[in-house]
Design an enzyme around this catalytic site. Structure first.
Site, PDB file in Angstrom:
ATOM      1  N   HIS A 147       7.445   5.977   5.348  1.00  0.00           N
ATOM      2  CA  HIS A 147       7.074   5.336   6.614  1.00  0.00           C
ATOM      3  C   HIS A 147       7.967   5.762   7.781  1.00  0.00           C
ATOM      4  O   HIS A 147       7.637   5.471   8.939  1.00  0.00           O
ATOM      5  CB  HIS A 147       7.136   3.813   6.492  1.00  0.00           C
ATOM      6  CG  HIS A 147       6.127   3.233   5.566  1.00  0.00           C
ATOM      7  ND1 HIS A 147       4.777   3.512   5.643  1.00  0.00           N
ATOM      8  CD2 HIS A 147       6.264   2.372   4.509  1.00  0.00           C
ATOM      9  CE1 HIS A 147       4.132   2.863   4.701  1.00  0.00           C
ATOM     10  NE2 HIS A 147       5.016   2.165   3.992  1.00  0.00           N
TER      11      HIS A 147
ATOM     12  N   ASP B   9       1.396   6.139  -3.281  1.00  0.00           N
ATOM     13  CA  ASP B   9       1.843   4.796  -2.922  1.00  0.00           C
ATOM     14  C   ASP B   9       0.655   4.004  -2.366  1.00  0.00           C
ATOM     15  O   ASP B   9      -0.256   4.580  -1.762  1.00  0.00           O
ATOM     16  CB  ASP B   9       2.939   4.918  -1.861  1.00  0.00           C
ATOM     17  CG  ASP B   9       3.679   3.622  -1.588  1.00  0.00           C
ATOM     18  OD1 ASP B   9       4.809   3.478  -2.075  1.00  0.00           O
ATOM     19  OD2 ASP B   9       3.127   2.759  -0.872  1.00  0.00           O
TER      20      ASP B   9
ATOM     21  N   HIS C  24       0.579   2.174   0.136  1.00  0.00           N
ATOM     22  CA  HIS C  24       0.620   2.192   1.596  1.00  0.00           C
ATOM     23  C   HIS C  24       0.582   3.630   2.101  1.00  0.00           C
ATOM     24  O   HIS C  24       1.167   4.535   1.497  1.00  0.00           O
ATOM     25  CB  HIS C  24       1.889   1.514   2.106  1.00  0.00           C
ATOM     26  CG  HIS C  24       2.058   0.117   1.619  1.00  0.00           C
ATOM     27  ND1 HIS C  24       2.940  -0.237   0.608  1.00  0.00           N
ATOM     28  CD2 HIS C  24       1.427  -1.039   1.976  1.00  0.00           C
ATOM     29  CE1 HIS C  24       2.858  -1.533   0.386  1.00  0.00           C
ATOM     30  NE2 HIS C  24       1.955  -2.042   1.201  1.00  0.00           N
TER      31      HIS C  24
ATOM     32  N   ASP D  43       3.239   0.915  -6.245  1.00  0.00           N
ATOM     33  CA  ASP D  43       2.813  -0.417  -5.816  1.00  0.00           C
ATOM     34  C   ASP D  43       1.305  -0.586  -5.760  1.00  0.00           C
ATOM     35  O   ASP D  43       0.823  -1.633  -5.331  1.00  0.00           O
ATOM     36  CB  ASP D  43       3.463  -0.801  -4.484  1.00  0.00           C
ATOM     37  CG  ASP D  43       3.513   0.336  -3.488  1.00  0.00           C
ATOM     38  OD1 ASP D  43       2.976   1.426  -3.770  1.00  0.00           O
ATOM     39  OD2 ASP D  43       4.124   0.151  -2.407  1.00  0.00           O
TER      40      ASP D  43
END
Length: 310
Positions: A126, A163, A165, A247
């Site tokens: 991120h 991931d 995200h 995740d």
């Protein structure tokens, strides 16, 4: 098959405070899982601190120096945003997380390992060029990709990201360069709200496959098999780097995908096959998310088995 495990105790010293999901217990769970007998053959190396030069290939130098200068040795940790915090040990941990990714590249390029897994934190995907966010301070995989090009002359580098995200920071750093490839499967809508399938980069070098809440193995495997893997294969990278977040597991508390541990074994196998075709088998994997400790440990174990070609 020789595989390196790169980590450092300093990565445990990044203290995010009580109730934060990105805790040092995550890394402890990963390392405990990799103490099993089947992993005794891993080449275990310490992550160095990334240099300012290495970090500055993807982040502005003033940003790098500002992050490294934050040492809240007294008083409260520094809150960079609602999710991202720095404690007394965070600057070194972040430098070693990026440095571990760099070391992983060196391991596979020097030839003493065919694959390498950087078990490091804080995560990185991120982190934008001049902005820390989403638990991330430096973009570890982007630093690694830039190092592969600058140090080893690898022209075409691919980062793939499973991931839950979207790796907004990695996409931002790669989108304008046709010789960098970024692909992500991720839940949408979900944090950080980026990564639409319509985003293709300057030369079709960005691929986003969105999944809906409660999607499971079938949707995940279809997204990769039908969309991401064929495009990655056509890109033909000289080095493959994985943003390895776990995740999307059904047990994870931060999102709502329903992957099983076996799905991480499957995707690792698929990516290793592409690396064998294009990269001489060279694969670098860097830990990102995963917040249920048992699911994280089990998923990392099958992922590393895949890197080891077991």
């Amino acid at each position: 098959m020789t595989t390196a495990l790169i980590t450092h105790p300093a990565c445990l010293e990044h203290d995010t405070g009580p109730y934060h999901p990105e805790t040092s217990e995550r890394l402890r769970a990963v390392l405990a899982a990799l103490e099993a007998e089947e992993f005794a053959v891993l080449l275990r190396e310490e992550a160095p601190e990334a240099t300012i030069e290495q970090l500055s290939r993807v982040h502005p130098r003033d940003y790098v120096e500002a992050i490294l200068a934050i040492h809240p040795d007294l008083g409260e940790p520094v809150q960079l945003d609602g999710d991202t915090v720095m404690s007394a040990g965070s600057a070194e941990a972040a430098a070693r997380a990026a440095g571990g990714a760099v070391k992983a590249v060196d391991a596979v390029m020097e030839g003493w390992a065919r694959a390498a897994f950087a078990a490091v934190r804080p995560p990185g995907h991120h982190a934008e060029p001049a902005r820390a966010m989403g638990f991330c301070l430096f973009n570890n995989v982007a630093v690694a990709a830039a190092h592969a090009r600058a140090q080893w002359g690898i022209e075409r580098v691919a980062v793939v990201d499973f991931d839950v995200h979207h790796g907004n920071g990695t996409q931002a750093m790669f989108a304008a360069d046709p010789n960098l490839f970024y692909a992500s499967s991720h839940q949408s809508p979900c944090y950080p709200g980026t990564g639409m399938p319509s985003e293709h980069g300057v030369a079709g070098n960005i691929v986003n496959a969105t999944l809906r809440a409660r999607d499971g193995s079938q949707a995940f495997r279809s997204a990769w098999a039908e969309t991401i893997l064929p495009t990655l294969d056509a890109f033909a990278p000289g080095l493959l780097i994985i943003s390895a977040g776990f995740d999307a597991h059904v047990a994870d508390p931060l999102a709502q995908l329903r992957l099983e541990t076996a799905d991480f074994a499957w995707i690792t196998d698929q990516l290793v096959k592409i690396a064998d075709r294009h990269c001489g088998g060279r694969v670098v994997s860097v830990l990102e998310g995963g917040y249920d400790l048992d699911a994280l440990a089990a998923s990392v174990a099958v992922h590393v088995r895949g890197l080891m070609r077991l």
